[in-house]
Design a protein around this motif. Sequence first.
Motif, PDB file in Angstrom:
ATOM      1  N   SER A   1     -14.266 112.917 -15.332  1.00  0.00           N
ATOM      2  CA  SER A   1     -14.605 113.310 -16.765  1.00  0.00           C
ATOM      3  C   SER A   1     -13.749 114.428 -17.258  1.00  0.00           C
ATOM      4  CB  SER A   1     -16.119 113.938 -16.385  1.00  0.00           C
ATOM      5  OG  SER A   1     -16.089 114.978 -15.400  1.00  0.00           O
ATOM      6  N   GLN A   2     -12.722 114.992 -16.345  1.00  0.00           N
ATOM      7  CA  GLN A   2     -12.008 115.823 -16.885  1.00  0.00           C
ATOM      8  C   GLN A   2     -10.415 115.117 -17.351  1.00  0.00           C
ATOM      9  OE1 GLN A   2     -11.667 118.803 -13.865  1.00  0.00           O
ATOM     10  NE2 GLN A   2     -13.392 119.983 -14.802  1.00  0.00           N
ATOM     11  N   ASN A   3     -10.612 113.642 -17.409  1.00  0.00           N
ATOM     12  CA  ASN A   3      -9.470 112.872 -17.625  1.00  0.00           C
ATOM     13  C   ASN A   3      -8.373 113.040 -16.619  1.00  0.00           C
ATOM     14  OD1 ASN A   3     -10.400 111.703 -20.048  1.00  0.00           O
ATOM     15  ND2 ASN A   3     -10.224 113.802 -21.128  1.00  0.00           N
ATOM     16  N   GLN A   4      -8.786 113.208 -15.291  1.00  0.00           N
ATOM     17  CA  GLN A   4      -7.666 113.066 -14.179  1.00  0.00           C
ATOM     18  C   GLN A   4      -7.921 111.948 -13.381  1.00  0.00           C
ATOM     19  OE1 GLN A   4      -8.977 117.012 -12.457  1.00  0.00           O
ATOM     20  NE2 GLN A   4      -7.312 117.958 -13.531  1.00  0.00           N
ATOM     21  N   ILE A   5      -6.623 111.482 -12.751  1.00  0.00           N
ATOM     22  CA  ILE A   5      -6.618 110.266 -12.039  1.00  0.00           C
ATOM     23  C   ILE A   5      -6.026 110.746 -10.631  1.00  0.00           C
ATOM     24  CG2 ILE A   5      -6.735 108.526 -13.888  1.00  0.00           C
ATOM     25  CD1 ILE A   5      -3.849 108.130 -13.103  1.00  0.00           C
ATOM     26  N   ALA A   6      -6.356 110.179  -9.501  1.00  0.00           N
ATOM     27  CA  ALA A   6      -5.613 110.323  -8.305  1.00  0.00           C
ATOM     28  C   ALA A   6      -4.597 108.880  -8.201  1.00  0.00           C
ATOM     29  CB  ALA A   6      -6.631 110.204  -7.003  1.00  0.00           C
ATOM     30  N   ILE A   7      -3.608 109.046  -7.684  1.00  0.00           N
ATOM     31  CA  ILE A   7      -2.755 108.081  -7.475  1.00  0.00           C
ATOM     32  C   ILE A   7      -2.680 107.659  -6.158  1.00  0.00           C
ATOM     33  CG2 ILE A   7      -0.342 107.393  -7.585  1.00  0.00           C
ATOM     34  CD1 ILE A   7       0.182 110.006  -9.499  1.00  0.00           C
ATOM     35  N   PRO A   8      -2.842 106.296  -5.821  1.00  0.00           N
ATOM     36  CA  PRO A   8      -3.203 105.787  -4.447  1.00  0.00           C
ATOM     37  C   PRO A   8      -1.893 106.128  -3.844  1.00  0.00           C
ATOM     38  CG  PRO A   8      -3.767 104.128  -6.257  1.00  0.00           C
ATOM     39  CD  PRO A   8      -2.984 105.242  -6.881  1.00  0.00           C
ATOM     40  N   LEU A   9      -2.292 106.593  -2.341  1.00  0.00           N
ATOM     41  CA  LEU A   9      -1.205 106.869  -1.353  1.00  0.00           C
ATOM     42  C   LEU A   9      -0.174 105.877  -1.383  1.00  0.00           C
ATOM     43  CD1 LEU A   9      -0.251 108.733   0.895  1.00  0.00           C
ATOM     44  CD2 LEU A   9      -1.716 107.483   2.502  1.00  0.00           C
ATOM     45  N   GLU A  10      -0.290 104.595  -1.353  1.00  0.00           N
ATOM     46  CA  GLU A  10       0.814 103.557  -0.938  1.00  0.00           C
ATOM     47  C   GLU A  10       1.787 103.639  -2.334  1.00  0.00           C
ATOM     48  OE1 GLU A  10      -0.766  99.165  -1.933  1.00  0.00           O
ATOM     49  OE2 GLU A  10      -2.687 100.522  -1.395  1.00  0.00           O
TER      50      GLU A  10
ATOM     51  N   ARG B   1       5.781 105.304 -14.906  1.00  0.00           N
ATOM     52  CA  ARG B   1       7.093 105.303 -14.225  1.00  0.00           C
ATOM     53  C   ARG B   1       7.412 106.990 -13.796  1.00  0.00           C
ATOM     54  NH1 ARG B   1       8.673 104.304 -19.099  1.00  0.00           N
ATOM     55  NH2 ARG B   1       8.746 102.120 -19.052  1.00  0.00           N
ATOM     56  N   LYS B   2       8.352 107.090 -12.422  1.00  0.00           N
ATOM     57  CA  LYS B   2       8.758 108.244 -12.073  1.00  0.00           C
ATOM     58  C   LYS B   2       9.679 108.632 -12.933  1.00  0.00           C
ATOM     59  CE  LYS B   2      10.559 110.574  -8.005  1.00  0.00           C
ATOM     60  NZ  LYS B   2      10.974 110.254  -6.734  1.00  0.00           N
ATOM     61  N   VAL B   3       9.427 110.005 -13.443  1.00  0.00           N
ATOM     62  CA  VAL B   3      10.667 110.649 -14.272  1.00  0.00           C
ATOM     63  C   VAL B   3      11.753 110.959 -13.347  1.00  0.00           C
ATOM     64  CG1 VAL B   3      11.148 112.523 -15.791  1.00  0.00           C
ATOM     65  CG2 VAL B   3       9.129 111.440 -16.107  1.00  0.00           C
ATOM     66  N   VAL B   4      12.935 110.389 -13.756  1.00  0.00           N
ATOM     67  CA  VAL B   4      14.209 110.803 -12.935  1.00  0.00           C
ATOM     68  C   VAL B   4      14.683 112.311 -13.224  1.00  0.00           C
ATOM     69  CG1 VAL B   4      16.507 110.303 -12.308  1.00  0.00           C
ATOM     70  CG2 VAL B   4      14.815 108.477 -12.572  1.00  0.00           C
ATOM     71  N   ARG B   5      14.946 112.928 -12.127  1.00  0.00           N
ATOM     72  CA  ARG B   5      15.123 114.405 -12.371  1.00  0.00           C
ATOM     73  C   ARG B   5      16.364 114.604 -13.158  1.00  0.00           C
ATOM     74  NH1 ARG B   5      11.629 118.579 -10.120  1.00  0.00           N
ATOM     75  NH2 ARG B   5      13.330 119.724 -10.787  1.00  0.00           N
ATOM     76  N   PHE B   6      17.599 114.286 -12.636  1.00  0.00           N
ATOM     77  CA  PHE B   6      18.826 114.170 -13.285  1.00  0.00           C
ATOM     78  C   PHE B   6      19.573 113.094 -13.595  1.00  0.00           C
ATOM     79  CE2 PHE B   6      18.137 117.487 -10.030  1.00  0.00           C
ATOM     80  CZ  PHE B   6      18.026 118.800 -10.750  1.00  0.00           C
ATOM     81  N   SER B   7      20.047 112.804 -14.710  1.00  0.00           N
ATOM     82  CA  SER B   7      20.840 111.493 -15.012  1.00  0.00           C
ATOM     83  C   SER B   7      22.134 111.930 -14.909  1.00  0.00           C
ATOM     84  CB  SER B   7      20.783 111.316 -16.479  1.00  0.00           C
ATOM     85  OG  SER B   7      21.291 112.355 -17.355  1.00  0.00           O
TER      86      SER B   7
ATOM     87  N   ARG C   1       3.783 106.897  -2.061  1.00  0.00           N
ATOM     88  CA  ARG C   1       4.724 106.930  -1.031  1.00  0.00           C
ATOM     89  C   ARG C   1       5.822 105.867  -1.436  1.00  0.00           C
ATOM     90  NH1 ARG C   1       1.155 105.904   4.417  1.00  0.00           N
ATOM     91  NH2 ARG C   1       0.820 108.125   4.759  1.00  0.00           N
ATOM     92  N   LYS C   2       5.664 104.760  -2.237  1.00  0.00           N
ATOM     93  CA  LYS C   2       6.537 103.954  -2.734  1.00  0.00           C
ATOM     94  C   LYS C   2       7.777 104.484  -3.817  1.00  0.00           C
ATOM     95  CE  LYS C   2       4.454  99.454  -2.376  1.00  0.00           C
ATOM     96  NZ  LYS C   2       3.860  98.444  -2.997  1.00  0.00           N
ATOM     97  N   LEU C   3       6.951 105.525  -4.706  1.00  0.00           N
ATOM     98  CA  LEU C   3       7.858 106.045  -5.816  1.00  0.00           C
ATOM     99  C   LEU C   3       8.172 107.278  -5.163  1.00  0.00           C
ATOM    100  CD1 LEU C   3       5.378 105.470  -8.724  1.00  0.00           C
ATOM    101  CD2 LEU C   3       7.628 104.197  -7.993  1.00  0.00           C
ATOM    102  N   GLY C   4       7.776 107.982  -4.133  1.00  0.00           N
ATOM    103  CA  GLY C   4       8.437 109.182  -3.516  1.00  0.00           C
ATOM    104  C   GLY C   4       7.908 110.440  -4.298  1.00  0.00           C
ATOM    105  N   LEU C   5       6.429 110.144  -4.772  1.00  0.00           N
ATOM    106  CA  LEU C   5       5.802 111.324  -5.547  1.00  0.00           C
ATOM    107  C   LEU C   5       5.273 112.170  -4.456  1.00  0.00           C
ATOM    108  CD1 LEU C   5       3.790 108.930  -7.999  1.00  0.00           C
ATOM    109  CD2 LEU C   5       5.812 110.065  -8.270  1.00  0.00           C
TER     110      LEU C   5
END
Length: 86
Positions: free
Chosen positions: A10-19, A44-50, A22-26
Amino acid sequence: MSLPKSKLTSQNQIAIPLEIRRKLGLVPGSFLEWDEDAGIVFVRKVVRFSSEDIHQAVFAKRPIPHSLKKLKGAIRKHGHRKHAHP
């Protein structure tokens, strides 16, 4: 095999599944980028440094020989400045 699912709270939040985390290294504090095209949502995961970020951090004005320790410090400092939260 079913796809991983998340529920919008209801607060517009989601939980990202564990798998997926892990795959994305979040980890807590990771940034995600959202896009939509014809009703399909892409996340997609935001890459920290180009490579350009690193080049600018290392060779900002003129190439000067530096030690590896100094180069890593410059990259870290640039990253902290670029991604600092107010």
